[in-house]
Motif scaffolding. Sequence first.
Motif, PDB file in Angstrom:
ATOM      1  N   VAL A  61      75.957  25.992  21.166  1.00  0.00           N
ATOM      2  CA  VAL A  61      77.114  26.416  21.953  1.00  0.00           C
ATOM      3  C   VAL A  61      76.659  26.926  23.320  1.00  0.00           C
ATOM      4  CG1 VAL A  61      78.382  27.017  19.857  1.00  0.00           C
ATOM      5  CG2 VAL A  61      77.081  28.790  21.048  1.00  0.00           C
ATOM      6  N   ASP A  62      77.624  27.023  24.243  1.00  0.00           N
ATOM      7  CA  ASP A  62      77.306  27.551  25.567  1.00  0.00           C
ATOM      8  C   ASP A  62      78.019  28.882  25.785  1.00  0.00           C
ATOM      9  OD1 ASP A  62      79.973  26.877  26.005  1.00  0.00           O
ATOM     10  OD2 ASP A  62      79.522  25.167  27.294  1.00  0.00           O
ATOM     11  N   GLY A  63      77.833  29.457  26.967  1.00  0.00           N
ATOM     12  CA  GLY A  63      78.395  30.764  27.253  1.00  0.00           C
ATOM     13  C   GLY A  63      79.910  30.833  27.166  1.00  0.00           C
ATOM     14  N   PRO A  64      80.654  29.917  27.812  1.00  0.00           N
ATOM     15  CA  PRO A  64      82.112  29.961  27.713  1.00  0.00           C
ATOM     16  C   PRO A  64      82.614  29.839  26.280  1.00  0.00           C
ATOM     17  CG  PRO A  64      81.447  28.620  29.578  1.00  0.00           C
ATOM     18  CD  PRO A  64      80.191  28.945  28.820  1.00  0.00           C
ATOM     19  N   TRP A  65      81.975  28.990  25.469  1.00  0.00           N
ATOM     20  CA  TRP A  65      82.374  28.865  24.061  1.00  0.00           C
ATOM     21  C   TRP A  65      82.211  30.199  23.348  1.00  0.00           C
ATOM     22  CZ3 TRP A  65      80.687  29.808  19.226  1.00  0.00           C
ATOM     23  CH2 TRP A  65      81.296  29.150  18.158  1.00  0.00           C
ATOM     24  N   MET A  66      81.050  30.845  23.538  1.00  0.00           N
ATOM     25  CA  MET A  66      80.788  32.110  22.858  1.00  0.00           C
ATOM     26  C   MET A  66      81.751  33.198  23.336  1.00  0.00           C
ATOM     27  SD  MET A  66      78.752  33.430  20.528  1.00  0.00           S
ATOM     28  CE  MET A  66      77.111  32.700  20.464  1.00  0.00           C
ATOM     29  N   THR A  67      81.990  33.275  24.628  1.00  0.00           N
ATOM     30  CA  THR A  67      82.885  34.293  25.170  1.00  0.00           C
ATOM     31  C   THR A  67      84.292  34.119  24.632  1.00  0.00           C
ATOM     32  OG1 THR A  67      81.579  34.513  27.194  1.00  0.00           O
ATOM     33  CG2 THR A  67      83.870  35.233  27.292  1.00  0.00           C
ATOM     34  N   LEU A  98      77.092  38.063  28.684  1.00  0.00           N
ATOM     35  CA  LEU A  98      77.154  39.489  28.973  1.00  0.00           C
ATOM     36  C   LEU A  98      77.894  39.787  30.272  1.00  0.00           C
ATOM     37  CD1 LEU A  98      73.582  40.609  27.857  1.00  0.00           C
ATOM     38  CD2 LEU A  98      75.737  40.828  26.607  1.00  0.00           C
ATOM     39  N   THR A  99      77.776  38.906  31.265  1.00  0.00           N
ATOM     40  CA  THR A  99      78.516  39.124  32.505  1.00  0.00           C
ATOM     41  C   THR A  99      80.005  38.834  32.344  1.00  0.00           C
ATOM     42  OG1 THR A  99      77.937  36.890  33.249  1.00  0.00           O
ATOM     43  CG2 THR A  99      76.552  38.708  34.034  1.00  0.00           C
ATOM     44  N   SER A 100      80.383  38.247  31.209  1.00  0.00           N
ATOM     45  CA  SER A 100      81.799  37.967  30.939  1.00  0.00           C
ATOM     46  C   SER A 100      82.448  39.026  30.056  1.00  0.00           C
ATOM     47  CB  SER A 100      81.943  36.589  30.273  1.00  0.00           C
ATOM     48  OG  SER A 100      81.457  35.567  31.116  1.00  0.00           O
ATOM     49  N   CYS A 101      81.720  40.089  29.758  1.00  0.00           N
ATOM     50  CA  CYS A 101      82.267  41.116  28.856  1.00  0.00           C
ATOM     51  C   CYS A 101      83.569  41.715  29.366  1.00  0.00           C
ATOM     52  CB  CYS A 101      81.244  42.236  28.634  1.00  0.00           C
ATOM     53  SG  CYS A 101      79.873  41.790  27.547  1.00  0.00           S
ATOM     54  N   THR A 110      84.357  48.220  22.675  1.00  0.00           N
ATOM     55  CA  THR A 110      83.049  48.506  23.251  1.00  0.00           C
ATOM     56  C   THR A 110      82.073  47.357  23.017  1.00  0.00           C
ATOM     57  OG1 THR A 110      82.259  49.617  21.241  1.00  0.00           O
ATOM     58  CG2 THR A 110      83.363  50.982  22.892  1.00  0.00           C
ATOM     59  N   ALA A 111      81.143  47.235  23.946  1.00  0.00           N
ATOM     60  CA  ALA A 111      80.074  46.237  23.848  1.00  0.00           C
ATOM     61  C   ALA A 111      78.735  46.950  23.910  1.00  0.00           C
ATOM     62  CB  ALA A 111      80.192  45.219  24.983  1.00  0.00           C
ATOM     63  N   ALA A 112      77.828  46.579  23.019  1.00  0.00           N
ATOM     64  CA  ALA A 112      76.504  47.199  22.974  1.00  0.00           C
ATOM     65  C   ALA A 112      75.442  46.113  22.915  1.00  0.00           C
ATOM     66  CB  ALA A 112      76.376  48.119  21.765  1.00  0.00           C
ATOM     67  N   LEU A 113      74.351  46.349  23.614  1.00  0.00           N
ATOM     68  CA  LEU A 113      73.217  45.431  23.624  1.00  0.00           C
ATOM     69  C   LEU A 113      72.080  46.045  22.828  1.00  0.00           C
ATOM     70  CD1 LEU A 113      71.645  42.952  24.800  1.00  0.00           C
ATOM     71  CD2 LEU A 113      71.017  44.452  26.715  1.00  0.00           C
ATOM     72  N   ASN A 116      64.635  44.854  22.209  1.00  0.00           N
ATOM     73  CA  ASN A 116      63.321  45.463  21.980  1.00  0.00           C
ATOM     74  C   ASN A 116      62.804  46.174  23.218  1.00  0.00           C
ATOM     75  OD1 ASN A 116      61.997  43.508  23.687  1.00  0.00           O
ATOM     76  ND2 ASN A 116      61.882  42.089  21.963  1.00  0.00           N
ATOM     77  N   GLY A 117      63.534  46.059  24.325  1.00  0.00           N
ATOM     78  CA  GLY A 117      63.198  46.787  25.539  1.00  0.00           C
ATOM     79  C   GLY A 117      62.290  46.052  26.505  1.00  0.00           C
ATOM     80  N   LEU A 118      61.556  45.069  26.046  1.00  0.00           N
ATOM     81  CA  LEU A 118      60.570  44.403  26.900  1.00  0.00           C
ATOM     82  C   LEU A 118      61.180  43.704  28.121  1.00  0.00           C
ATOM     83  CD1 LEU A 118      58.260  42.913  24.111  1.00  0.00           C
ATOM     84  CD2 LEU A 118      57.679  44.770  25.688  1.00  0.00           C
ATOM     85  N   PRO A 119      62.343  43.026  27.998  1.00  0.00           N
ATOM     86  CA  PRO A 119      62.879  42.304  29.169  1.00  0.00           C
ATOM     87  C   PRO A 119      63.788  43.168  30.047  1.00  0.00           C
ATOM     88  CG  PRO A 119      63.580  41.314  27.051  1.00  0.00           C
ATOM     89  CD  PRO A 119      63.107  42.698  26.779  1.00  0.00           C
ATOM     90  N   LEU A 120      63.992  44.441  29.716  1.00  0.00           N
ATOM     91  CA  LEU A 120      65.018  45.226  30.404  1.00  0.00           C
ATOM     92  C   LEU A 120      64.746  45.383  31.896  1.00  0.00           C
ATOM     93  CD1 LEU A 120      65.927  47.991  27.798  1.00  0.00           C
ATOM     94  CD2 LEU A 120      67.470  46.272  28.780  1.00  0.00           C
ATOM     95  N   ARG A 121      63.540  45.733  32.256  1.00  0.00           N
ATOM     96  CA  ARG A 121      63.239  45.972  33.667  1.00  0.00           C
ATOM     97  C   ARG A 121      63.587  44.747  34.513  1.00  0.00           C
ATOM     98  NH1 ARG A 121      62.641  50.362  36.661  1.00  0.00           N
ATOM     99  NH2 ARG A 121      61.257  51.306  35.104  1.00  0.00           N
ATOM    100  N   LYS A 122      63.186  43.564  34.075  1.00  0.00           N
ATOM    101  CA  LYS A 122      63.441  42.344  34.835  1.00  0.00           C
ATOM    102  C   LYS A 122      64.927  41.995  34.861  1.00  0.00           C
ATOM    103  CE  LYS A 122      62.012  37.489  35.142  1.00  0.00           C
ATOM    104  NZ  LYS A 122      61.158  36.412  34.545  1.00  0.00           N
ATOM    105  N   ALA A 123      65.641  42.299  33.796  1.00  0.00           N
ATOM    106  CA  ALA A 123      67.052  41.912  33.695  1.00  0.00           C
ATOM    107  C   ALA A 123      68.009  42.890  34.365  1.00  0.00           C
ATOM    108  CB  ALA A 123      67.435  41.758  32.225  1.00  0.00           C
ATOM    109  N   MET A 124      67.551  44.086  34.711  1.00  0.00           N
ATOM    110  CA  MET A 124      68.456  45.122  35.191  1.00  0.00           C
ATOM    111  C   MET A 124      69.267  44.751  36.429  1.00  0.00           C
ATOM    112  SD  MET A 124      68.758  47.483  33.068  1.00  0.00           S
ATOM    113  CE  MET A 124      69.772  48.487  34.147  1.00  0.00           C
ATOM    114  N   PRO A 125      68.752  43.988  37.400  1.00  0.00           N
ATOM    115  CA  PRO A 125      69.582  43.674  38.569  1.00  0.00           C
ATOM    116  C   PRO A 125      70.922  43.048  38.222  1.00  0.00           C
ATOM    117  CG  PRO A 125      67.301  43.164  39.049  1.00  0.00           C
ATOM    118  CD  PRO A 125      67.364  43.534  37.578  1.00  0.00           C
ATOM    119  N   TRP A 126      70.965  42.138  37.239  1.00  0.00           N
ATOM    120  CA  TRP A 126      72.260  41.572  36.844  1.00  0.00           C
ATOM    121  C   TRP A 126      72.869  42.303  35.666  1.00  0.00           C
ATOM    122  CZ3 TRP A 126      72.924  39.738  31.924  1.00  0.00           C
ATOM    123  CH2 TRP A 126      71.780  39.357  31.197  1.00  0.00           C
ATOM    124  N   LEU A 127      72.043  42.892  34.818  1.00  0.00           N
ATOM    125  CA  LEU A 127      72.549  43.535  33.613  1.00  0.00           C
ATOM    126  C   LEU A 127      73.400  44.761  33.934  1.00  0.00           C
ATOM    127  CD1 LEU A 127      72.370  43.137  30.550  1.00  0.00           C
ATOM    128  CD2 LEU A 127      70.367  44.625  30.537  1.00  0.00           C
TER     129      LEU A 127
END
Length: 332
Positions: A61-67, A98-101, A110-113, A116-127
Amino acid sequence: MYAPAPADTTALANFAALRGQLRVSLTPRCPISCWFCHNEADVPPHLYRSDPTTQPRKRRVDGPWMTARIASLVRSGIRRVYFTGGEPLASPLAKPVLTSCREWTGDDVTAALITNGLPLRKAMPWLRTCAIDKVKVSLHYLSDASFHAIAKTPLPVARVLDGIDAARDGFERVELNTLVQDVNAHELDAILDYALERRLPVQFIELVGTPHNTGRPNPAAAMSRLLARLRAASPERVEVAGVGQGRRVFAVDGVEVEVIDHTLGRHHVGQCGTCPLKTVCVEGFWALRLNHDGALSPCLLRDDLRLDLTVEDNDTLRSVAAHVAAFTEGIL
């Protein structure tokens, strides 16, 4: 925000009223290989890495389907949506979903993510632009030795701790969860101190026997020591309402600390009564699990109870409602 759900979704609405949650697995892939991982009923990383002939399901599936499916299930009354994996931020679905929440969150939804924390720093600009109410980081270790032993990774635990710091800078609510096990029993006090010093709510989850951890030492003594410390620091409140496992709740210096205790009860329904896996099931029916392959399941341990939502002309709300009704009546 949404129109009331149709009348034939009663069983699904009842589940939602009991605080049942929707868990959305965006990928079975993960950069680490925790030995206890159940991977939302898919093949966990520690197994597919040790046996390349055994691979998790492919994304269909893709993002629009999941949303669209998430929004449909929210219309039924579900108010808690958790994004899981694998590591959800490792998925190509992560950013579009996640940007479609904002399309379905708001009011008491409510939405919760869970990460494991490893990708958070890199993802924060859009997250940080996403309508996510909380980020929950799995912290089962506080040293490189424990991180290596539990997650089978050469990475330093400092990468996880840096991800937690990044999340704290971008989100109002960041929580920790720790699985109590023999490998980290000596670090539980340190993990609790870490959470208290940073004012982070933390949840300690009791390791109980499942097919994933047969034969490992029982960490009951470590859990008892942890509970003794918490009881000395705060009054204990027990919560058993709704679905899922009961929990012991403490407020230590104003920080919420929870201990998930399977002895406080589980929520079993009709299908559970005759289930051959009931003796090894430690959760009962507390979540609907929507996966990256387009299927939904009410159970971690039974592949035969999965509902394929990719069928053409499928009405998600009615199909899921009928599936939940059959499961709760024991006729699925």
